[in-house]
Design an enzyme around this catalytic site. Sequence first.
Site, mmCIF file in Angstrom:
data_model
loop_
_atom_site.group_PDB
_atom_site.id
_atom_site.type_symbol
_atom_site.label_atom_id
_atom_site.label_comp_id
_atom_site.label_asym_id
_atom_site.label_seq_id
_atom_site.Cartn_x
_atom_site.Cartn_y
_atom_site.Cartn_z
ATOM 1 N N CYS A 170 -2.762 4.687 -7.074
ATOM 2 C CA CYS A 170 -2.637 3.751 -5.970
ATOM 3 C C CYS A 170 -3.683 4.253 -4.979
ATOM 4 O O CYS A 170 -3.857 5.454 -4.806
ATOM 5 C CB CYS A 170 -1.242 3.836 -5.369
ATOM 6 S SG CYS A 170 -0.990 2.623 -4.087
ATOM 7 N N ASN A 230 3.999 -2.764 -0.766
ATOM 8 C CA ASN A 230 3.133 -2.509 0.382
ATOM 9 C C ASN A 230 1.653 -2.768 0.071
ATOM 10 O O ASN A 230 0.790 -2.429 0.850
ATOM 11 C CB ASN A 230 3.334 -1.081 0.899
ATOM 12 C CG ASN A 230 3.043 -0.036 -0.149
ATOM 13 O OD1 ASN A 230 2.764 -0.366 -1.308
ATOM 14 N ND2 ASN A 230 3.106 1.220 0.227
ATOM 15 N N HIS A 248 -2.044 9.729 4.019
ATOM 16 C CA HIS A 248 -2.478 8.533 3.282
ATOM 17 C C HIS A 248 -2.067 7.232 3.948
ATOM 18 O O HIS A 248 -2.502 6.165 3.544
ATOM 19 C CB HIS A 248 -1.966 8.572 1.849
ATOM 20 C CG HIS A 248 -0.603 7.985 1.654
ATOM 21 N ND1 HIS A 248 0.514 8.395 2.332
ATOM 22 C CD2 HIS A 248 -0.177 6.991 0.830
ATOM 23 C CE1 HIS A 248 1.561 7.702 1.937
ATOM 24 N NE2 HIS A 248 1.178 6.841 1.037
ATOM 25 N N GLY A 283 3.536 5.808 6.517
ATOM 26 C CA GLY A 283 4.793 6.364 6.043
ATOM 27 C C GLY A 283 5.941 5.564 6.604
ATOM 28 O O GLY A 283 5.979 5.236 7.786
ATOM 29 N N LYS A 314 -0.329 -10.319 1.405
ATOM 30 C CA LYS A 314 0.641 -9.342 0.916
ATOM 31 C C LYS A 314 1.172 -9.815 -0.420
ATOM 32 O O LYS A 314 1.203 -10.999 -0.712
ATOM 33 C CB LYS A 314 1.844 -9.276 1.869
ATOM 34 C CG LYS A 314 1.553 -8.843 3.259
ATOM 35 C CD LYS A 314 1.357 -7.365 3.404
ATOM 36 C CE LYS A 314 2.575 -6.525 3.059
ATOM 37 N NZ LYS A 314 2.261 -5.086 3.157
#
Lengths: 148, 482
Positions: free
Chosen positions: B99, B204, B405, B408, B481
Amino acid sequence: MKPAAASRKRPRKYRQLAHTADLGLRIWGASREELFENAGAALMGVLTDRRRLRRRKTAEILLDASDLEALLVAWLNYLLYLYDVDAFLGREFKVLELTPQRLAAQARGETYDPGRHVSRTAVKAATYHHLEIVKRNGRWQATVILDL
Amino acid sequence: MATQVKLRQVDEYRWEIPREGKMRTRGLIFTSQRMLAKIQEDQSLQQVANVATLPGIEGASLAMPDIHWGYGFPIGGVAAFNLDEGVVSPGGVGYDINCGVRLLRTNLQRPEVEPRIEELVNALFGNIPSGLGSRRKDLKLSAPTLHEVMRYGAGWAVKNGYGSKEDLAHIEAQGQIAGADPELVSDFAQDRGKDQLGTLGSGNHFVEVGHVLEVYDARLAAALGLFRDQVTVIVHTGSRGLGHQVCDDYIKVMLRAAAKYGIELPDRQLCCAPLSSPEGKQYLAAMAAAANFAFANRQMITHWVRESFEQVLHMGPKDLGLELVYDVAHNIAKIEDHHVNGKKKKLCVHRKGATRAFPPGHPETPPAYQQTGQPVLIPGDMGRYSFVLVGTEQALTETFGSTCHGAGREMSRHAALKVAKGRNIVRELAGKGIVVKGAGRGTIDEEIPEAYKDVEAVVAVAHGAGISKKVAKLKPLGVIKG
């Protein structure tokens, strides 16, 4: 992750548990067979609104694993595989044979149709994290964390 | 559930879990006093301690500032293992192998795109399949082609007309992890992958058109080709069902392997095998194949991003200037050279929800960024902003060249749905000038900005601790999305 005490006539089949990044499932069943059937339903409830699914296709499923808990993860991940490959979503699940290492089951449902079906949450996989199957007060109870 | 893990503050940005019990090393968490309270509410610190018990771990069991409760390894976890006694764990990479995020810049300024953003979002949505189980009807790969994708990664896509050679020079590992062996990827995994190349997926994952809101370091920004008000595009996705299946397949292998090699596991999801064992080597080769699939996936999506811009703005590629700034993986295990206690060692670095952040002058930092350090891309939530950083020497010495990254999650998806109930999130975001189009309303509600930590706070820790350096802040204009 404590389920609320439920007073209802029909015993509860499953409930979703909050987990920061992911989602937990707590599943119950009078027998291990029913536990697995309800687990299939619980997973589909995450992906879509099961009530809108029709019973048009049947998938025959045969799986092996090292123990009952691993078999539960294998079962859920196989249902996700069927969804990825055939867009198949199960409305109803029937366990034909279940030993701690082997599962034979049938899933009846249909191909996902974005026009008629609700797209809820995508699931990457069922995980082994906090995985548990126990017998409590005469009923089987399983906990599985899904990676979303 | 609160954790009972012992913690000792080291400085403003560092907390230590002292070595105790079965831990083979200490835990080191990069965070702030303010974010720590939230981290302590779940089990992520226990997970940092659990990882520290695995054989052959070098340095500390690390957690980046966006740490949150994962399964097995925490999200935001970094752990390095030596090749002699160390292990490799599919749970330390995650289900979504490779990812990652890529950033494209343009020659366009915000006012040129803003009035057309709705059209642009619709074009992107039409050209890039997204959502639950998204697949491409126009591109079903034959088995030999899929093998080539898994072997050559982004290079395969470029060779077949999706992008340019120049793109490859701006991807981590040039878009191809060495040692990939498609033969070690199961038929199940290949079945899942064959019509998912070039799809976004769900959760996400997103494609976001945004603009540079703020530049922190003019010299670095210029070197990365970024300027204020410039239109940018971020692509965030991974290896889709193929990667998920590879992870699941090898977790089964590793459960047996852990027993076979006598590795004690505090959590089954931490199952692993020695790096020197056949099982460990097979996983790395299969993981590389899935990682290459993900590189090809982002490369193909980039092609359709470019097409969408051309369609809507009626401009040619030269005028648009949609060039790749960089592409980084944030779920991966890599064999890298690092210095441990002054000695050079080959290590297997697991980054699960963590980004590589190599400094200027490092041989693996691409030629274009030898002076700046490797670009690091940190997407935030869809309502706030994303960040561009660069890697530093401090990261290399302290975190095996790793940083955070993303934002969160702070809220479970359930809690997010509760907060979103009765609200029209799409309209709320439109009010803030952000056009969002998603395949499912559920996904948009689950991904509401409030569900995430403020990425600014996460990046402030990474920057403050010196494990990366802030370059620019991007703000979304339009998002698709899954």
